[in-house]
Enzyme design. Structure first.
Site, PDB file in Angstrom:
ATOM      1  N   ARG A  50       0.848  -1.194   0.000  1.00  0.00           N
ATOM      2  CA  ARG A  50       0.000   0.000   0.000  1.00  0.00           C
ATOM      3  C   ARG A  50       0.885   1.247   0.000  1.00  0.00           C
ATOM      4  O   ARG A  50       1.196   1.806   1.055  1.00  0.00           O
ATOM      5  CB  ARG A  50      -0.906   0.002   1.225  1.00  0.00           C
ATOM      6  CG  ARG A  50      -1.870  -1.176   1.275  1.00  0.00           C
ATOM      7  CD  ARG A  50      -2.664  -1.142   2.564  1.00  0.00           C
ATOM      8  NE  ARG A  50      -3.624  -2.250   2.643  1.00  0.00           N
ATOM      9  CZ  ARG A  50      -4.425  -2.471   3.683  1.00  0.00           C
ATOM     10  NH1 ARG A  50      -4.381  -1.666   4.734  1.00  0.00           N
ATOM     11  NH2 ARG A  50      -5.257  -3.491   3.672  1.00  0.00           N
ATOM     12  N   ASP A  52       2.176   5.031  -0.207  1.00  0.00           N
ATOM     13  CA  ASP A  52       1.597   6.263   0.325  1.00  0.00           C
ATOM     14  C   ASP A  52       1.339   7.289  -0.772  1.00  0.00           C
ATOM     15  O   ASP A  52       1.765   7.119  -1.920  1.00  0.00           O
ATOM     16  CB  ASP A  52       2.546   6.879   1.362  1.00  0.00           C
ATOM     17  CG  ASP A  52       2.611   6.079   2.642  1.00  0.00           C
ATOM     18  OD1 ASP A  52       1.669   5.313   2.925  1.00  0.00           O
ATOM     19  OD2 ASP A  52       3.617   6.226   3.368  1.00  0.00           O
ATOM     20  N   TYR A 111      12.522  -1.561  -3.143  1.00  0.00           N
ATOM     21  CA  TYR A 111      12.225  -0.142  -3.319  1.00  0.00           C
ATOM     22  C   TYR A 111      13.447   0.581  -3.874  1.00  0.00           C
ATOM     23  O   TYR A 111      14.598   0.200  -3.630  1.00  0.00           O
ATOM     24  CB  TYR A 111      11.826   0.500  -1.987  1.00  0.00           C
ATOM     25  CG  TYR A 111      10.392   0.251  -1.590  1.00  0.00           C
ATOM     26  CD1 TYR A 111       9.376   1.118  -1.980  1.00  0.00           C
ATOM     27  CD2 TYR A 111      10.057  -0.866  -0.829  1.00  0.00           C
ATOM     28  CE1 TYR A 111       8.055   0.884  -1.620  1.00  0.00           C
ATOM     29  CE2 TYR A 111       8.738  -1.106  -0.462  1.00  0.00           C
ATOM     30  CZ  TYR A 111       7.749  -0.227  -0.862  1.00  0.00           C
ATOM     31  OH  TYR A 111       6.437  -0.467  -0.511  1.00  0.00           O
ATOM     32  N   ARG A 202      11.560   5.936   3.687  1.00  0.00           N
ATOM     33  CA  ARG A 202      11.726   7.395   3.714  1.00  0.00           C
ATOM     34  C   ARG A 202      12.446   7.848   4.979  1.00  0.00           C
ATOM     35  O   ARG A 202      13.198   8.836   4.962  1.00  0.00           O
ATOM     36  CB  ARG A 202      10.361   8.074   3.588  1.00  0.00           C
ATOM     37  CG  ARG A 202       9.751   7.940   2.193  1.00  0.00           C
ATOM     38  CD  ARG A 202       8.305   8.387   2.175  1.00  0.00           C
ATOM     39  NE  ARG A 202       8.154   9.755   2.641  1.00  0.00           N
ATOM     40  CZ  ARG A 202       6.985  10.277   3.029  1.00  0.00           C
ATOM     41  NH1 ARG A 202       5.881   9.544   2.980  1.00  0.00           N
ATOM     42  NH2 ARG A 202       6.937  11.526   3.430  1.00  0.00           N
TER      43      ARG A 202
END
Length: 255
Positions: A50, A52, A111, A202
């Site tokens: 999911r 952001d 990622y 992040r």
């Protein structure tokens, strides 16, 4: 009902994230609206992650159950037609066994974070990378990143809104790559793990940017990790440089 795996690419800028929301546009809602053009009463689709608001994807994976036995190529072509003009594309499609689940069958998520160091504002990559004006030390950032590899309690590096049952995760890779960029340097952070906490990547990149800028040392990264306290984390970087790059399964459905 035949089950299909979809490899989805999207620009996250106009969306509130992957997950469907009542009052805000989402990638899930865009894909489900396209599916509804092909068949009525399509069940809700599930995705590997999911992402952001503002986060992009190069290889998000979702699955859907349809009533009709579709040729995968024709299904992807039809979905891409109905997804226009949204910045979402089905880049691959495959019929899979009913036991396949985009989220629960995944064994690794990868990622990518793009950070550009240059004085001038970004033009062509605006919204697709995080720009900082100062020069960064890639060796220092990699040294800090190495302190995070392995199985740890990552409380410091997860959002206070994270819903994961445990903050303990195993980080398999956090590699910093340096590339020439017009007027500066692009740093690509390659991150791999079975699963991630909310805002974990992040939080990593924002902290490592401080190391690259000389405001933190690699020892400070270790101290932050061992603190197991969100307040010990460095700044959380903005979402526009983050991409869900790939999802790996025991048997690649798109092979």
């Amino acid at each position: 009902m035949p089950r299909y795996a979809l490899k989805v690419e999207y620009d996250g800028a106009p969306f509130s994230g992957w997950q469907r929301q009542k009052e805000h546009p989402s990638v899930q809602a865009a894909v489900e609206a396209a599916l509804a053009k092909l068949e009525r009463d399509v069940p809700s689709i599930a995705a590997a992650g999911r992402t952001d608001a503002g986060v992009h994807a190069l290889g998000q994976v979702a699955h859907c159950d349809l009533a009709k036995d579709w040729d995968p190529f024709r299904l992807s072509e039809a979905l891409n037609y109905h997804l226009k003009p949204a910045p979402v594309a089905i880049v691959d499609c495959a019929q899979v066994d009913e036991a396949f689940h985009a989220r629960f069958s995944a064994v690794e998520r990868q990622y990518l974070f793009r950070l550009v160091s240059r004085r001038a504002p970004l033009v062509h990559d605006r919204g697709n990378a995080w720009r900082v004006a100062q020069e960064l030390d890639p060796d220092a950032m990699q040294a800090g990143a190495d302190r995070l590899i392995g199985n740890h309690d990552f409380t410091t590096f997860r959002s206070t809104m994270c819903q994961a049952d445990s903050p303990v995760k195993t980080l398999d890779e956090l590699r910093v790559e340096s590339l020439p960029y017009p007027g500066g340097t692009e740093y690509r952070f390659h991150v791999r793990a079975r699963s991630f906490l909310h805002n974990q990547v992040r939080s990593f990149v924002g902290t490592l940017e401080r190391v690259g800028a000389g405001a933190w040392t690699p020892d400070d990264v270790t101290a932050a990790l061992e603190a197991r306290d969100r307040a010990a984390c460095g700044p959380v970087c903005p979402p526009e440089g983050l991409y869900l790059a790939a999802v790996r399964y025991p048997d690649d459905p798109f092979a």
